[in-house]
Motif scaffolding. Structure first.
Motif, PDB file in Angstrom:
ATOM      1  N   LYS A  57       8.855 -10.426  -8.424  1.00  0.00           N
ATOM      2  CA  LYS A  57       7.844  -9.443  -8.004  1.00  0.00           C
ATOM      3  C   LYS A  57       7.190  -9.910  -6.688  1.00  0.00           C
ATOM      4  O   LYS A  57       6.829 -11.092  -6.552  1.00  0.00           O
ATOM      5  CB  LYS A  57       6.781  -9.284  -9.091  1.00  0.00           C
ATOM      6  CG  LYS A  57       7.328  -8.723 -10.390  1.00  0.00           C
ATOM      7  CD  LYS A  57       6.233  -8.594 -11.436  1.00  0.00           C
ATOM      8  CE  LYS A  57       5.212  -7.560 -11.026  1.00  0.00           C
ATOM      9  NZ  LYS A  57       4.199  -7.335 -12.078  1.00  0.00           N
TER      10      LYS A  57
ATOM     11  N   THR B 241       3.884  -3.808  -2.844  1.00  0.00           N
ATOM     12  CA  THR B 241       4.474  -4.474  -4.027  1.00  0.00           C
ATOM     13  C   THR B 241       5.844  -3.881  -4.313  1.00  0.00           C
ATOM     14  O   THR B 241       6.076  -2.680  -4.093  1.00  0.00           O
ATOM     15  CB  THR B 241       3.568  -4.281  -5.265  1.00  0.00           C
ATOM     16  OG1 THR B 241       3.422  -2.886  -5.528  1.00  0.00           O
ATOM     17  CG2 THR B 241       2.189  -4.921  -5.048  1.00  0.00           C
ATOM     18  N   TRP B 242       6.701  -4.688  -4.733  1.00  0.00           N
ATOM     19  CA  TRP B 242       8.019  -4.254  -5.198  1.00  0.00           C
ATOM     20  C   TRP B 242       8.642  -5.338  -6.088  1.00  0.00           C
ATOM     21  O   TRP B 242       8.205  -6.480  -6.106  1.00  0.00           O
ATOM     22  CB  TRP B 242       8.931  -3.923  -4.022  1.00  0.00           C
ATOM     23  CG  TRP B 242       9.409  -5.109  -3.213  1.00  0.00           C
ATOM     24  CD1 TRP B 242      10.534  -5.804  -3.374  1.00  0.00           C
ATOM     25  CD2 TRP B 242       8.730  -5.704  -2.125  1.00  0.00           C
ATOM     26  NE1 TRP B 242      10.655  -6.810  -2.468  1.00  0.00           N
ATOM     27  CE2 TRP B 242       9.545  -6.758  -1.661  1.00  0.00           C
ATOM     28  CE3 TRP B 242       7.530  -5.422  -1.454  1.00  0.00           C
ATOM     29  CZ2 TRP B 242       9.170  -7.576  -0.597  1.00  0.00           C
ATOM     30  CZ3 TRP B 242       7.205  -6.221  -0.393  1.00  0.00           C
ATOM     31  CH2 TRP B 242       8.000  -7.293   0.015  1.00  0.00           C
ATOM     32  N   SER B 243       9.658  -4.978  -6.808  1.00  0.00           N
ATOM     33  CA  SER B 243      10.341  -5.899  -7.718  1.00  0.00           C
ATOM     34  C   SER B 243      11.811  -5.916  -7.384  1.00  0.00           C
ATOM     35  O   SER B 243      12.403  -4.897  -7.002  1.00  0.00           O
ATOM     36  CB  SER B 243      10.139  -5.478  -9.176  1.00  0.00           C
ATOM     37  OG  SER B 243       8.774  -5.525  -9.526  1.00  0.00           O
TER      38      SER B 243
ATOM     39  N   HIS C 102       4.258  -9.258  -3.654  1.00  0.00           N
ATOM     40  CA  HIS C 102       2.971  -8.631  -3.305  1.00  0.00           C
ATOM     41  C   HIS C 102       2.514  -9.180  -1.960  1.00  0.00           C
ATOM     42  O   HIS C 102       2.384 -10.402  -1.787  1.00  0.00           O
ATOM     43  CB  HIS C 102       1.923  -8.929  -4.385  1.00  0.00           C
ATOM     44  CG  HIS C 102       0.594  -8.315  -4.081  1.00  0.00           C
ATOM     45  ND1 HIS C 102       0.337  -6.984  -4.297  1.00  0.00           N
ATOM     46  CD2 HIS C 102      -0.569  -8.832  -3.571  1.00  0.00           C
ATOM     47  CE1 HIS C 102      -0.909  -6.717  -3.962  1.00  0.00           C
ATOM     48  NE2 HIS C 102      -1.480  -7.841  -3.483  1.00  0.00           N
TER      49      HIS C 102
END
Length: 896
Positions: free
Chosen positions: A682, A690-692, A684
């Protein structure tokens, strides 16, 4: 020549007229009776004696033959003038004085006419007869022999017996039954003795047998009156079986035998015996109703000869034949009993009579020995009589076999010598444990007992006997007088096994082992078994095992067996599956329970589980363990925490873009609970982006760092969910310039350990932890790293370090806001190294001590070898030097 002519003339006068009155029958007696034929006007006193012949002459064969021949030669005219004289045949027995007849032939007597009386004299018309039923109860026999032997040897004697065995006694005259008679030919010998055999069915022994005889000789035929008899009343038993003698415990000679097996009624017996010794000779006979007889006053060194025969005890019968003579010789020393078989803890006694040189030794002069090695104390002696001594052994212990001897030898001795004969004492332990087990279906009970209890007693047989009471067991089991044998079979494990089927669950089975031997029999201590109290249930069924999800316990479930209906307790054993399972046991006393949950240390391992049961009241046996059930490894919870990770930053530090590679170690089973399907990174950034990124099973992830601050988190995900506790790492351009590290020192202890110590500068930042990096600069190895708590100021790194190689060590402070500026060193610190070595403690001292010891030992060995060489280099070779041969130089070297 004249005699032959007269004889031919007589044969031509054959004329037989038989008139028989069949209105009555002569009852055959068990003793011998006589068939006589005489002229109608003669009496029993002058029967068959020709005129001018005395009664005494008839008893002398030679003189009698001369008288008869004189009569034949006296006158041929006498024969030619024969008259039609009537002759009568009748029976008489030992109780009758004469045979009286009447001319009308009544009273069951037969008469023969038209034959000269002189012919009858030479045909021996007078027979002794005895009839009996053979001992096997299958054959009726009549035996007849002439009272006077015929002087003319060429007469042809033929005898036939006519018999009739009706189903029921009829009221019709006997004369009307003549057509039903059967005929048998009798076997006659050269002495004119005949034996007639009539087969009798066993079922008809009580029927009345009717019969009569026809006797033919020299052309003349005699017919006896009718006879009747019940075969059961004239049975002649076979001789008694197995006649044997032995000395009793009281010193008498007991004669015993067995009754013939086919006799359907009790017998009386006649015993005749003789005794011969140096001092006494006697003969006697006795009649007894039992199958044994005691000869009192037995003496040593005597010979006894005995015979026995039998006869019906109640009612008529015939004495059987005598048994084969049996001989018994007593020795000079008599022990009674000669052998004793007894059990442990019992008291037994031996008696003896000692004869020495034809003189019986006084009992006061007799002493006793055991195995000729131990004299028995006189307190155990007892004087029974002037010549009988007794010794008693109290509270006996089991006999210990000595080689081939399985008994103790008891010697009765004179004061000065012992005879070589001895008595034998066998003492065995009859405390035999009988264990029984009722199967889980409650249909049969299996009892077992060891077979090696009496191995030393050769010739013994062991049998289980039992008595079943109607309900329950008695408080004190005892050998019951009424018992039944049980077939038991020897198993491979050395136990006898007996099966009771069907069984009565609440009946008391009292059991014991009977040891049978020629010396007697012994019974083991009885035990009582209630089949309901020795049940071995079937094992629980449907056993299942699993690690519960979210709770994380080993859950075991089962189904209780149908039988017995009593409340049950359960045992669970479980362990890690493998070749040798280390079992742990858990008890369940709740009879209604069908499952249990157990804590286990490793939730991600395969466990083997088994369950067994037993009655809750403690009676009976544990069942067999159930078939094992195995857990299946599956995720039980989300991972405890995500993986620890670190990064490598590549790129130009002057630019705002850098490549960051994250790497981590795979989670272990205990942390992942129980597997990791994938990892998710993950991201941030400082601009709230934010992204995964799902990296699957990979343990590396690379991304581009472009923001001022970039926070990454690595999550571990299994089949249940993602990890709750995870590590965060913030990358900050500003924090990367914060210099917290004042100094870093690296000290090598050895090739496997390096000490790092550092000093920090004061700072207002909140320190989370340190990251230590190290790598070999001469090789392209991956960077190795460790996370160190923030309160540590010195740390030991254990790895494989090569002294000639060059290593780089880096120490990163990690803050909440990001990773600070590292302290990097590529060389080991030399200043104050001794102080740090002391700080290392045993890491330094122990290797130095070991090295010093090895060097000292090596020095001593080298010095020793050099000293030997200096001192003995001039010693000659014994093979090449004659004066040195025979000297042991090796011994001298060893001394040195």
């Amino acid at each position: 020549m004249t005699r032959q002519k007269l004889f031919v003339i007589l044969l031509h006068w054959e004329f037989l007229c038989v008139i028989t009155a069949f209105n009555s029958a002569y009852p055959i007696t068990p003793w011998r009776f006589k068939l006589s034929c005489m002229p109608a006007n003669a009496t029993g006193d002058d029967f068959l004696l020709p005129a001018g012949t005395s009664k005494n002459a008839s008893r002398l064969d030679g003189h009698y033959e001369a008288v008869v021949e004189a009569k034949f030669n006296s006158s041929v005219a006498y024969i030619s003038n024969l008259s039609q004289t009537k002759f009568h045949c009748c029976f008489w027995n030992e109780q009758e004085k004469s045979c009286s007849v009447s001319e009308d032939g009544t009273n069951g007597r037969t008469f023969v006419s038209a034959v000269n009386s002189l012919v009858f004299q030479h045909l021996s018309a007078n027979w002794n007869i005895q009839c009996w039923m053979k001992g096997d109860l299958n054959l009726f026999i009549c035996y007849m022999e002439p009272l006077l032997k015929n002087s003319f040897k060429n007469y042809d004697l033929k005898v036939h017996l006519f018999y009739f065995l009706p189903e029921v006694t009829e009221d019709l005259p006997l004369a009307t039954q003549r057509g039903s008679f059967q005929i048998v030919q009798c076997n006659c010998s050269a002495q004119e003795c005949c034996e007639c055999h009539v087969p009798i069915p066993t079922a008809k022994l009580n029927y009345t047998l009717l019969m009569y005889l026809k006797i033919a000789s020299g052309g003349v035929t005699f017919q006896s009156p009718l006879m009747s008899v019940q075969p059961i009343n004239v049975v002649k038993p076979d001789p008694p079986l197995d006649v044997h003698m032995e000395i009793t415990d009281d010193g008498d000679l007991e004669v015993s035998w067995h009754s013939p097996t086919s006799v359907p009624f009790p017998l009386q017996y006649q015993v005749k015996y003789s005794e011969n010794s140096t001092t006494v000779t006697r003969e006697a006979d006795e009649i007894v109703s039992t199958t044994s007889f005691l000869i009192y006053g037995m003496l040593p060194g005597s010979l006894y000869e005995v015979q026995v025969r039998g006869k019906r005890l109640d009612g008529p019968g015939i004495w059987g034949d005598w048994s084969t003579p049996r001989i018994f010789i007593t020795q000079d020393v008599i022990y009674f009993p000669p052998k004793i078989l007894t059990s442990v803890g019992s008291n037994v006694s031996f008696h003896c009579i000692y004869k020495n040189e034809n003189k019986i030794v006084s009992s006061k002069n007799i002493v006793w020995w055991m195995n000729l090695a131990e004299k028995i104390p006189q307190s155990q002696y007892h004087v029974v009589s002037d010549h009988v001594s007794k010794v008693t052994f109290p509270n006996l212990k089991a006999t210990k076999p000595r080689g081939k001897f399985t008994y103790d030898a008891v010697y009765c001795c004179n004061e000065h010598e012992c005879h070589h004969r001895y008595a034998e004492l066998y003492v065995i332990d009859v405390n035999i444990n009988i264990s029984c087990e009722t199967d889980g279906y409650l249909t049969k009970m299996t009892c077992r007992w060891p077979a090696n209890i009496v191995q030393s007693l050769v010739g013994s047989t062991l049998h289980l006997r039992y008595h079943r009471s109607s309900l329950y067991c008695s408080d004190i089991p005892s050998v019951h007088p009424i018992s039944e044998p049980k077939d038991c079979h020897l198993q491979r494990d050395g136990f006898y096994e007996c099966i009771f089927q069907p069984i009565f669950l609440l009946s008391g089975y009292t059991m014991w082992i009977r040891i049978n031997h020629s010396l007697g029999s012994l019974d083991s201590t009885p035990t009582c078994v209630l089949p309901d109290s020795v049940v071995k249930p079937l094992p629980p069924s449907s056993v299942k095992a699993e690690i519960t999800v979210n709770i994380g316990l080993l859950k075991v479930s089962w189904e209780k067996p149908v039988f017995p209906e009593n409340n049950l307790q359960f045992q669970i054993r479980y362990g890690l599956s493998g070749k040798e399972v280390q079992w742990k046991v858990h008890e369940v006393y709740d009879a209604k329970s069908k499952s249990a949950s157990l804590p286990v240390p490793d939730l991600c391992a395969v466990y083997a589980v088994q369950v067994r049961c037993k009655r809750l009241d403690g009676l009976g046996y544990w069942s067999n363990w159930s078939s094992p059930a195995y857990t299946v490894v599956m995720d039980v919870k989300v991972p405890i925490k995500g993986p620890e990770f670190w990064r490598i930053i590549n790129g130009d530090t002057t630019k705002n873009e850098r490549n960051v590679t994250l790497f981590w170690k795979p989670l272990m089973k205990n942390d992942s609970l129980c597997s990791v399907r994938r990892y998710v990174v993950k991201h941030h950034t400082s601009h709230n982006r934010t992204w995964s990124e799902d990296v699957g099973n990979h343990t590396k992830s690379t991304f581009l760092w472009t923001e001022q601050a970039h926070t990454v988190t690595v999550l571990a995900i299994n089949s249940i969910g993602a990890s709750f506790e995870n590590f965060n790492l913030t990358l900050s351009w500003a924090m990367s310039k914060v210099n917290l590290m004042q100094s870093l020192s690296v000290y090598p202890l050895n090739s496997s350990c390096v000490i790092l110590s550092w000093v920090l500068s004061p700072s207002d930042y909140r320190l989370k932890y340190f990251i230590i990096e190290w790598k070999n600069l001469h090789e392209d190895d991956e960077i190795k790293w460790l996370r160190i708590p923030s309160n540590v100021k010195k740390y030991y790194i254990h790895d494989h370090f090569i002294p000639i190689e060059k290593y780089q060590f880096s120490l990163y402070p990690v803050f909440m806001e990001g990773v600070g500026k590292p302290k990097i060193t590529t060389s080991f610190t030399q200043d104050d190294i001794e102080n740090h070595k002391n700080d290392a403690g045993l890491y330094v001292i122990v290797p130095i001590i070991i090295s010093s010891s090895v060097l000292l030992l090596g020095t001593l060995l080298i010095s020793h070898q050099r000293m030997k060489k200096l001192l003995w280099e001039d010693v000659p070779n014994p093979k090449n030097c004659s004066w040195a041969q025979g000297l042991n130089f090796q011994k001298r070297t060893d001394i040195l």
